[in-house]
Design an enzyme around this catalytic site. Structure first.
Site, mmCIF file in Angstrom:
data_model
loop_
_atom_site.group_PDB
_atom_site.id
_atom_site.type_symbol
_atom_site.label_atom_id
_atom_site.label_comp_id
_atom_site.label_asym_id
_atom_site.label_seq_id
_atom_site.Cartn_x
_atom_site.Cartn_y
_atom_site.Cartn_z
ATOM 1 N N SER A 1 -28.777 21.576 -14.913
ATOM 2 C CA SER A 1 -28.033 20.290 -14.842
ATOM 3 C C SER A 1 -27.580 19.997 -13.588
ATOM 4 O O SER A 1 -28.384 19.472 -13.087
ATOM 5 C CB SER A 1 -26.846 20.546 -15.879
ATOM 6 O OG SER A 1 -26.064 19.112 -16.441
ATOM 7 N N ASP B 1 -30.745 17.108 -26.323
ATOM 8 C CA ASP B 1 -29.460 17.406 -25.133
ATOM 9 C C ASP B 1 -28.907 15.806 -25.445
ATOM 10 O O ASP B 1 -29.811 14.488 -24.899
ATOM 11 C CB ASP B 1 -30.722 17.746 -24.341
ATOM 12 C CG ASP B 1 -29.801 17.819 -22.843
ATOM 13 O OD1 ASP B 1 -28.569 17.433 -22.845
ATOM 14 O OD2 ASP B 1 -30.107 18.374 -22.113
ATOM 15 N N HIS C 1 -27.880 20.837 -25.032
ATOM 16 C CA HIS C 1 -27.931 20.952 -23.448
ATOM 17 C C HIS C 1 -27.331 22.391 -22.560
ATOM 18 O O HIS C 1 -26.096 22.713 -22.480
ATOM 19 C CB HIS C 1 -26.828 20.240 -23.050
ATOM 20 C CG HIS C 1 -26.728 20.046 -21.610
ATOM 21 N ND1 HIS C 1 -27.997 19.163 -20.987
ATOM 22 C CD2 HIS C 1 -25.726 20.219 -20.574
ATOM 23 C CE1 HIS C 1 -26.944 18.644 -19.038
ATOM 24 N NE2 HIS C 1 -25.746 19.353 -19.198
#
Length: 207
Positions: free
Chosen positions: A104, A153, A185
């Site tokens: 991320s 995601d 995610h």
């Protein structure tokens, strides 16, 4: 602490609101296949705006327009973390044996590190991220990149990885992507295994 016997150094970079300990198990899981690789998973330098964990840059009020400038502002503190780890483990003159592994926001910062040419490391492995570096890109073209992303995601859409691939290839880099259907995610077991395969090939090629 230096380790001249280690073949590679992998620095694991967590997402916003998380910490190094959260991502460390990824390296632990890879260690059995990669016994000569040092895995380090630091905390980002700033406390998270959301009350727990840490952040590489603030995402409070972040937009597509202001995100690149925030990344640029975060570079000195990011570079300080990376530099310290590299020097402590004896890789200052061996950047071709250093790999950045991000999740991320950690992926965002890792891609920025090579997309603007500051860190000509051997490779970047990025999960669930995006490329948001200020243009023009001036990349470290010898750095190989693997990006892994899930189609479900809800935080960073998987098309961001496809966009990053297009932009980085256009800038002269070599990029591989893995798009995982239905994954949110997170890092899947399969995605982690395939990333380990990628890293293992780099290590074997360098031996």
């Amino acid at each position: 602490m230096t380790n001249p016997q280690a073949s590679f150094l992998a620095i694991l970079l967590h997402g916003v609101g998380s910490n190094g300990a959260d991502l460390a198990p990824l390296g632990t899981g890879w260690q059995s296949r990669l016994p000569d690789v040092i895995f380090v998973s630091p905390n980002a330098p700033e406390p998270s705006d959301f009350g727990s964990g840490y952040q590489w840059f603030s995402v409070a009020g972040v937009t597509e327009e202001n995100r690149p400038a925030r990344i640029t502002t975060a570079r000195p503190s990011f570079d300080a973390v990376i530099s310290t780890i590299i020097e402590e483990h004896g890789f200052a003159d061996r950047l071709d044996r250093v790999v950045l592994v991000g999740f991320s926001q950690g992926t965002i910062m890792s891609l920025d590190a090579v997309a603007n040419g500051r860190w000509p490391v051997r490779a970047v492995i990025g999960f669930s991220g995006r490329l948001a570096t200020e243009k023009p890109l001036t990349p470290a073209k010898a750095t190989d990149v693997l990006l892994v992303h899930g189609t479900s995601d809800a935080i960073i859409p998987s098309w961001e990885t496809e966009k990053a691939q297009t932009e980085l290839i256009a800038a002269g880099m070599t990029i591989d992507t893995i798009i995982e259907p239905g994954l949110g995610h997170t890092i899947s077991i399969g995605g982690a295994d395939r990333a380990c395969d990628f890293l293992e090939k780099l290590v074997e090629a360098a031996m």
